[in-house]
Design a protein around this motif. Structure first.
Motif, PDB file in Angstrom:
ATOM      1  N   SER A   1      41.861 -63.241 -19.536  1.00 47.98           N
ATOM      2  CA  SER A   1      42.177 -62.052 -18.750  1.00 47.98           C
ATOM      3  C   SER A   1      42.583 -62.421 -17.330  1.00 47.98           C
ATOM      4  O   SER A   1      43.584 -61.921 -16.802  1.00 47.98           O
ATOM      5  CB  SER A   1      40.977 -61.112 -18.722  1.00 47.98           C
ATOM      6  N   LEU A   2      41.814 -63.314 -16.694  1.00 47.78           N
ATOM      7  CA  LEU A   2      42.154 -63.732 -15.329  1.00 47.78           C
ATOM      8  C   LEU A   2      43.507 -64.437 -15.294  1.00 47.78           C
ATOM      9  O   LEU A   2      44.298 -64.232 -14.374  1.00 47.78           O
ATOM     10  CB  LEU A   2      41.068 -64.656 -14.779  1.00 47.78           C
ATOM     11  N   ARG A   3      43.753 -65.262 -16.287  1.00 49.47           N
ATOM     12  CA  ARG A   3      45.014 -66.005 -16.305  1.00 49.47           C
ATOM     13  C   ARG A   3      46.224 -65.094 -16.468  1.00 49.47           C
ATOM     14  O   ARG A   3      47.349 -65.487 -16.199  1.00 49.47           O
ATOM     15  CB  ARG A   3      45.008 -67.039 -17.430  1.00 49.47           C
ATOM     16  N   GLY A   4      45.982 -63.850 -16.930  1.00 57.58           N
ATOM     17  CA  GLY A   4      47.094 -62.918 -17.058  1.00 57.58           C
ATOM     18  C   GLY A   4      47.661 -62.497 -15.724  1.00 57.58           C
ATOM     19  O   GLY A   4      48.804 -62.028 -15.663  1.00 57.58           O
ATOM     20  N   TRP A   5      46.880 -62.661 -14.635  1.00 56.96           N
ATOM     21  CA  TRP A   5      47.379 -62.195 -13.332  1.00 56.96           C
ATOM     22  C   TRP A   5      46.974 -63.083 -12.154  1.00 56.96           C
ATOM     23  O   TRP A   5      47.440 -62.880 -11.030  1.00 56.96           O
ATOM     24  CB  TRP A   5      46.874 -60.770 -13.050  1.00 56.96           C
ATOM     25  N   SER A   6      46.138 -64.098 -12.392  1.00 57.39           N
ATOM     26  CA  SER A   6      45.653 -64.921 -11.280  1.00 57.39           C
ATOM     27  C   SER A   6      45.891 -66.401 -11.546  1.00 57.39           C
ATOM     28  O   SER A   6      45.783 -66.877 -12.683  1.00 57.39           O
ATOM     29  CB  SER A   6      44.146 -64.685 -11.081  1.00 57.39           C
ATOM     30  N   THR A   7      46.197 -67.148 -10.475  1.00 56.33           N
ATOM     31  CA  THR A   7      46.335 -68.603 -10.571  1.00 56.33           C
ATOM     32  C   THR A   7      45.116 -69.317  -9.973  1.00 56.33           C
ATOM     33  O   THR A   7      45.132 -70.539  -9.808  1.00 56.33           O
ATOM     34  CB  THR A   7      47.601 -69.071  -9.842  1.00 56.33           C
ATOM     35  N   ALA A   8      44.072 -68.569  -9.635  1.00 57.57           N
ATOM     36  CA  ALA A   8      42.872 -69.165  -9.044  1.00 57.57           C
ATOM     37  C   ALA A   8      42.245 -70.165 -10.009  1.00 57.57           C
ATOM     38  O   ALA A   8      42.230 -69.937 -11.227  1.00 57.57           O
ATOM     39  CB  ALA A   8      41.860 -68.075  -8.699  1.00 57.57           C
TER      40      ALA A   8
END
Length: 228
Positions: A66-73
């Motif tokens: 889910s995070l990888r869908g919108w974040s590069t952190a």
């Protein structure tokens, strides 16, 4: 201040991680399950996430995806699973590192520091100059021959994302997720309004943009001046 999202269903470990990271100057956001973690990330995007795979509601892999869908952190996965397949699945889902339990706090802190260093390019160009305007990323200022241009926080964030990817297409979804968050990925009208305002402030001819280019139905692109 660097914001770190910590996700683990072990209250003792969650507290220990929070104390250790806070003591070292990080801002922490602790979550005991996937649902709370995703809500926290949507409210305040993390600069790095530490995610346990064994959670009560969803597998930690779901948070990574889910995070990888919108974040590069950077994402560091914690797990008691020692088998190679678990590590491969986590890394393929988008994790940057994998730490098996039990682990030493010193080792985890070192991995966090290393991940944050990798996430900050040393050769990043702090000032982008065109014939019409100059963007100072460090100072968060935009100037033209007439002086400093006042941008709203949203306009600045949009411009910053675009100029950090010169010449590259940035999709509508990526812009919406980075600037407004994952819940707004279909609100393309937001982009039209704010890009129009940016062009009015920065482009020599707003109706014929030279720097902030629309790729119809796909996204936007920042182009710098091309030498003759």
């Amino acid at each position: 201040m660097t914001r770190i999202l910590i996700v683990d269903d072990d209250p003792h470990l969650l507290r220990a991680l929070t104390i250790a990271l806070t003591a070292r100057g990080y801002q922490t956001n602790a979550a005991p399950d996937a649902t709370t973690a995703l809500q926290a990330a949507a409210t305040a995007a993390p600069d790095l996430a530490v995610i346990d795979l064994g959670l009560p509601d969803l597998d930690g892999i779901s948070i990574v995806e889910s995070l990888r869908g919108w974040s590069t952190a950077p994402i560091i996965v914690l797990s008691a699973r020692h088998d190679e397949t678990a590590k491969i699945n986590a890394l393929d889902a988008g994790a940057d590192d994998y730490v098996t339990k039990p682990f030493g706090m010193g080792e985890l802190l070192a991995r966090i520091r290393a991940a944050l260093r990798r996430a900050t390019p040393a050769d990043e160009q702090p000032v982008i100059t065109t014939a019409a305007f100059t963007v100072d990323l460090a100072a968060k200022r935009v100037t033209t021959a007439a002086g400093e241009i006042r941008l709203t926080p949203t306009e600045w964030h949009l411009l910053e994302v675009l100029v950090r990817h010169p010449g590259r297409l940035v999709t509508q979804r990526q812009l919406l997720q980075e600037v407004w968050g994952p819940r707004y990925e279909k609100e393309t009208n937001y982009l039209r309004v704010h890009l129009a305002n940016l062009r009015r402030k920065l482009e020599p001819e707003p109706s014929r943009p030279r720097y902030l280019i629309t790729e119809p139905g796909i996204g936007y692109r920042f182009t710098s001046d091309t030498p003759a």
